[in-house]
Design a protein around this motif. Structure first.
Motif, PDB file in Angstrom:
ATOM      1  N   GLU A 106      -7.181  -2.381 -17.408  1.00 17.08           N
ATOM      2  CA  GLU A 106      -6.807  -3.478 -16.441  1.00 17.08           C
ATOM      3  C   GLU A 106      -6.566  -3.372 -15.890  1.00 17.08           C
ATOM      4  O   GLU A 106      -6.890  -3.561 -14.312  1.00 17.08           O
ATOM      5  N   GLU A 107      -4.683  -2.015 -16.011  1.00 22.50           N
ATOM      6  CA  GLU A 107      -4.106  -2.348 -14.890  1.00 22.50           C
ATOM      7  C   GLU A 107      -4.453  -1.599 -13.942  1.00 22.50           C
ATOM      8  O   GLU A 107      -4.117  -1.764 -12.329  1.00 22.50           O
ATOM      9  N   GLU A 110      -6.627  -3.638 -11.125  1.00 22.71           N
ATOM     10  CA  GLU A 110      -6.222  -4.541 -10.665  1.00 22.71           C
ATOM     11  C   GLU A 110      -5.105  -3.710  -9.152  1.00 22.71           C
ATOM     12  O   GLU A 110      -4.936  -4.516  -8.402  1.00 22.71           O
ATOM     13  N   TYR A 111      -4.399  -2.342  -9.771  1.00 24.34           N
ATOM     14  CA  TYR A 111      -3.662  -2.108  -8.469  1.00 24.34           C
ATOM     15  C   TYR A 111      -4.724  -1.723  -7.302  1.00 24.34           C
ATOM     16  O   TYR A 111      -4.485  -1.759  -6.093  1.00 24.34           O
ATOM     17  N   LYS A 113      -7.501  -2.909  -6.411  1.00 22.93           N
ATOM     18  CA  LYS A 113      -7.761  -3.838  -5.829  1.00 22.93           C
ATOM     19  C   LYS A 113      -7.174  -4.459  -5.280  1.00 22.93           C
ATOM     20  O   LYS A 113      -7.054  -4.632  -3.798  1.00 22.93           O
ATOM     21  N   LYS A 114      -4.876  -4.711  -5.298  1.00 21.19           N
ATOM     22  CA  LYS A 114      -4.513  -5.076  -4.677  1.00 21.19           C
ATOM     23  C   LYS A 114      -4.342  -3.812  -3.531  1.00 21.19           C
ATOM     24  O   LYS A 114      -3.816  -4.316  -2.261  1.00 21.19           O
TER      25      LYS A 114
END
Ligand SMILES: [Zn+2]
Length: 466
Positions: A106-107, A110-111, A113-114
């Motif tokens: 998940e992280e 997320e990373y 995406k950022k």
């Protein structure tokens, strides 16, 4: 009945262990691991499973390392609903490790995406924490040495592999219409002189063997790891420095705690505070009490006794605030923290704060893969990037060998010699090309074994009309 196998991983590489056994009316998987390491390998984790997960009726696990269980949440997400057999300790470890893996996936998404480095507009995790949790109800814990049935014609037995807590060698007995055949999967084999785990069990007979070859080309040096560990620690303490030991939460951390305890007892290192700063490593260490029958450390049963995982100088830090207090720590003390290759986890903030001090020392106790921060430190780079900043490496870097959880070439051969009669065929798996090749040669030359190094996605007919 015909029996065939398809290699869905750990063929020509050490990760992604999964072998699909097909008995015609019954398909089951031995291990269900993630591919790790090189990008082109990791990409395979995203591929559609080579056959519909709904077609498979059961999974048999050898042990709880990610390269053997890490693909389970994806398989369950894609529709697998059968029983997942494993030893009881493997079931508990799998829960801890799969949750962590889900969180990491998940992280990462997320990373990505950022930072916008993913080619996808909305990068998805391979699986989530929720997907990992969906695996738990399917786990079916089994005892060592007690045969259990996974199909009217298939019986499985687990034997100690000595690799990590709960790790097993798997024997599969297939009863055909006219013949009975035995398959043996080594899983990952451990050492023959581990102070905590039982040595790998010798299996007297098999028709076909799957043998791992991680260290098929390596013979470990006879140095005593505890002496190397003591000398590194004393070197740092001579400068009044602090020792940081990056260690994997499963296995390596417990082995380090064991050796530190013994070294203090023998007066080989001073009796200093030891901080175990990793919630996962703490959770794993407590499992040694629950599964005392699976290892040799009997003392862990006694809540009052002093033992390697419980003594007055050993401090378990679960909370982030506790961890942070170690930033200002100076002088003689030892911090053990994950991850083992300094790729993430709490050890990063310890390195961030303590690398710039030349009194301190970082002691690596495991293999440091290429491309990791740990490898850059071991290779002597003057600066490493942590939290987006260049951190000067003033602390001294040490590397202690011999704490590996894998059998070396001699130990693999010792296990192979345990078969009273040579198997008709052996698949050499779970090794890079070179180590698999070297082990295959040795098995052929010294024991006359008939060996095959399978390729990824290759299939073999094992028995016809048995
Ligand atoms: Zn393993």
């Amino acid at each position: 009945m015909d029996v065939s196998v398809k290699f869905l991983g750990a063929a020509g590489t050490v990760t992604g262990s999964r072998y699909l056994l097909d008995l015609g009316d019954f398909e089951f998987l031995v291990d269900c691991g993630l591919f790790q390491g090189r990008r082109e390998l990791r990409r395979r984790n995203w591929d559609k499973f080579p056959m519909p997960p709904t077609d498979m009726e059961a999974i048999v696990l050898t042990h709880a390392h990610m390269d053997h269980i890490g693909c389970l949440p994806k398989l369950v997400k894609d529709g697998f609903r059968g029983p997942i057999y494993c030893t009881a300790a493997t079931a508990e470890l799998a829960k801890i490790l799969l949750l962590d893996s889900g969180k990491l996936q998940e992280e990462e998404a997320e990373y990505a995406k950022k930072k916008g480095y993913s080619s996808h507009e909305n990068p998805e995790p391979l699986y989530t924490v929720e997907d990992a949790e969906a695996v738990f109800p399917l786990l079916v814990p089994q005892n060592f040495k007690k045969p259990f049935s996974i199909h009217p014609s298939v019986e499985v037995t687990y034997y100690h592999a000595g690799h990590i807590l709960g790790a097993a060698i798997v024997k599969v007995v297939i009863k055909g219409d006219s013949q009975t055949k035995k398959l043996v999967f080594s899983g990952d084999l451990g050492r023959y002189h581990d102070p905590i785990l039982y040595p790998p069990t010798l299996i007297p007979e098999a028709d076909i063997v799957w043998i791992e070859s991680t260290y098929g080309d390596r013979v470990s040096t006879p140095v005593k790891p505890e002496e190397e560990l003591a000398s590194a620690i004393n070197d740092v303490f001579d400068r009044d420095g602090l020792v940081i030991i990056p260690a994997f939460a499963v296995g390596r951390t417990q082995l380090v705690m064991y050796y530190l305890y013994q070294l203090v007892k023998k007066g080989k290192i001073p009796n200093v505070p030891i901080y175990l700063d990793s919630p996962m490593a703490i959770n794993v260490s407590t499992l040694y009490k629950d599964f005392h029958q699976d290892h040799q450390l009997i003392a862990v049963l006694d809540d009052q006794a002093q033992h390697p995982f419980q003594h007055s100088q050993l401090h378990y830090f679960r909370k982030q605030e506790q961890s942070r207090t170690l930033n200002d720590l100076k002088g003689k003390a030892i911090i053990i923290s994950a991850s083992g290759m300094a790729t993430g986890g709490r050890v990063l903030h310890h390195l961030f704060h303590h690398l710039p001090n030349e009194r301190n020392g970082v002691v690596f106790v495991g293999y440091q893969a290429e491309g990791t921060r740990g490898r850059r430190l071991v290779d002597g780079e003057p600066e490493v990037r942590i939290y987006g900043q260049e951190v000067p490496v003033k602390a001294k870097i040490y590397s202690v060998e011999g704490l590996s959880a894998h059998a070396d070439q001699n130990e693999l051969m010792e296990w192979a010699e345990g078969f009273g009669e040579k198997p008709k065929l052996a698949f050499i798996v779970h090794g890079e090309e070179r180590s698999a090749g070297v082990l295959a040669h040795k098995l052929k030359d010294e024991l006359g074994w008939n060996t095959i190094i399978p390729n990824y996605l290759e299939s073999f007919m094992l028995f016809e009309e048995i």
